[in-house]
Design a protein around this motif. Sequence first.
Motif, PDB file in Angstrom:
ATOM      1  N   UNK A 433     -13.591 -18.018 -18.058  1.00 34.48           N
ATOM      2  CA  UNK A 433     -12.818 -17.129 -18.943  1.00 34.48           C
ATOM      3  C   UNK A 433     -11.578 -17.862 -19.456  1.00 34.48           C
ATOM      4  N   UNK A 434     -11.838 -18.733 -20.426  1.00 37.41           N
ATOM      5  CA  UNK A 434     -10.794 -19.614 -20.943  1.00 37.41           C
ATOM      6  C   UNK A 434     -10.112 -19.057 -22.176  1.00 37.41           C
ATOM      7  N   UNK A 435     -10.437 -17.829 -22.552  1.00 38.16           N
ATOM      8  CA  UNK A 435      -9.842 -17.249 -23.757  1.00 38.16           C
ATOM      9  C   UNK A 435      -8.335 -17.089 -23.569  1.00 38.16           C
ATOM     10  N   UNK A 436      -7.629 -16.991 -24.668  1.00 34.66           N
ATOM     11  CA  UNK A 436      -6.184 -16.793 -24.626  1.00 34.66           C
ATOM     12  C   UNK A 436      -5.859 -15.558 -23.783  1.00 34.66           C
ATOM     13  N   UNK A 437      -5.004 -15.751 -22.789  1.00 32.98           N
ATOM     14  CA  UNK A 437      -4.642 -14.635 -21.916  1.00 32.98           C
ATOM     15  C   UNK A 437      -5.611 -14.388 -20.792  1.00 32.98           C
ATOM     16  N   UNK A 438      -6.616 -15.249 -20.645  1.00 32.37           N
ATOM     17  CA  UNK A 438      -7.620 -15.068 -19.607  1.00 32.37           C
ATOM     18  C   UNK A 438      -7.208 -15.709 -18.291  1.00 32.37           C
ATOM     19  N   UNK A 439      -8.052 -15.559 -17.238  1.00 35.15           N
ATOM     20  CA  UNK A 439      -7.686 -16.015 -15.895  1.00 35.15           C
ATOM     21  C   UNK A 439      -8.065 -17.450 -15.568  1.00 35.15           C
ATOM     22  N   UNK A 440      -8.758 -18.152 -16.449  1.00 37.47           N
ATOM     23  CA  UNK A 440      -9.133 -19.533 -16.146  1.00 37.47           C
ATOM     24  C   UNK A 440      -7.873 -20.363 -15.900  1.00 37.47           C
ATOM     25  N   UNK A 441      -7.910 -21.280 -14.947  1.00 38.80           N
ATOM     26  CA  UNK A 441      -6.706 -22.041 -14.596  1.00 38.80           C
ATOM     27  C   UNK A 441      -6.001 -22.679 -15.780  1.00 38.80           C
ATOM     28  N   UNK A 442      -6.758 -23.302 -16.686  1.00 42.44           N
ATOM     29  CA  UNK A 442      -6.111 -23.946 -17.823  1.00 42.44           C
ATOM     30  C   UNK A 442      -5.430 -22.917 -18.727  1.00 42.44           C
ATOM     31  N   UNK A 443      -6.094 -21.779 -18.939  1.00 41.55           N
ATOM     32  CA  UNK A 443      -5.489 -20.712 -19.750  1.00 41.55           C
ATOM     33  C   UNK A 443      -4.235 -20.169 -19.083  1.00 41.55           C
ATOM     34  N   UNK A 444      -4.275 -20.073 -17.750  1.00 46.99           N
ATOM     35  CA  UNK A 444      -3.113 -19.564 -17.018  1.00 46.99           C
ATOM     36  C   UNK A 444      -1.960 -20.551 -17.084  1.00 46.99           C
ATOM     37  N   UNK A 445      -2.239 -21.826 -16.938  1.00 45.18           N
ATOM     38  CA  UNK A 445      -1.163 -22.830 -17.021  1.00 45.18           C
ATOM     39  C   UNK A 445      -0.499 -22.808 -18.395  1.00 45.18           C
TER      40      UNK A 445
END
Length: 460
Positions: A433-445
């Motif tokens: 879940x790499x979408x903007x605002x999602x929980x994927x680590x890269x998105x969260x960082x």
Amino acid sequence: MKLWGGRFQKNTDELVDDFQSSISFDRRLYRYDIRGSIAHARMLARQGIIGNEEAAQIVRGLEDVLADIEAGRVEFSVAAEDIHMNVEQLLTARVGPVGKKLHTARSRNDQVALDIRMYVKDEIDQIRRLLGELLTTLLDLAEAHVDTVMPGYTHLQRAQPVTLAHHLLAYVQMFGRDADRLRDCRRRADVLPLGAGALAGTTFPLDPGFVADQLGFAAVAQNSLDAVSDRDFAVEFTAAAALIMVHLSRFCEEIILWSSAEFAFIELDDAYSTGSSMMPQKKNPDVAELTRGKSGRVFGDLITLLTMLKGLPLAYNKDMQEDKETLFDAVDTVKKCLLIFRPMVATMKIRREKMAAAARGGFTNATDLADYLTGQGVPFREAHALAGRLVYYCLEQGRSLEELTLEEFRQFAPAVAEDVYRVIDIRHCVDARRVLGGPAPQAVREAIDRARAMVAQVCR
């Protein structure tokens, strides 16, 4: 005799003095009242309304009064009603009749509006600073838990896997909006009312712009009636304070749940917990519970202000004296809660393994299974139904989706291939879940970086 008693033939009853006196609570405005009076005296001299030496005497006298109040050498008088008249009486006692010239070209109506506006501006700055400290703590905590998987919930039922960092960032957004609201509210509080008099201005050649510069106001009131009767800024501040308390209360509710044995996601530090007088095993989240409870005080403060104002004709009415205790309570409550909430969160112990175990239960990967089937060409509504039937099958078997064999999957959905196990792995469910605002680590960082920039903007 009262300072306003010239047309009266008898003193007010002692009960009336006590009933209408506000000095017991508006005394906290003394610094603002004296600052405003010093600026007013200097303006009167600048405009030739009083002499320069008279203004200098008044300013020195006011500075002495301030020093005495700060040193605890002043006993305020209930008979003098409020902080404004108390300060004026103290001043006159020091400098003599020249002190009586201070009130030239002003009323207590524009004076109190000035004091409250200065007070609200200062308190907004302090609360924004506290919000900035809380936001920084939450962002630091999020940065440490980018990979800490936990269940996300709807209806308090396990829904989909997220991370603790992603969950914390939701509150970062809430508190960020709170700080931004306060910043916006401050702009409307930053208007000088002094010069409006009682309601219709004055015949004296005042220079409100000079006073605004002296006191750090960005603008001057454009209508004298509105200047003395406006408390919108106080309502707006209290509404913003109420929303802060909503967000603190929601967070506290989760902390209370998470610290229970049923969740066991966190353990609060002993310094922010209490015990039971009867049950020795108890460790109670009293700080979180009290914060949750205190939200009702601030909601009540907001309703009090709205109700007080709703039927008032222009301009000033004595009802408006009721604004202060309410406003002060909202300020005090929010500040106390923010002060204790931040270290409570900063010191709580995160039980990563409990969060991860909960995320693996409750079929939080069922949506990913439905999405996988959709990717295999199954229409989503059919895929949703197939995933639901597989969940029901697992419930009957006492197993999880990950524990099913490929043959069992294919009994319900022939399109399933070996890669289904990778797709429904909880870690993958989060990472995908790499979408903007999602929980994927890269998105969260990336969200943490944006949030730090936001904090620097709205809390400075």
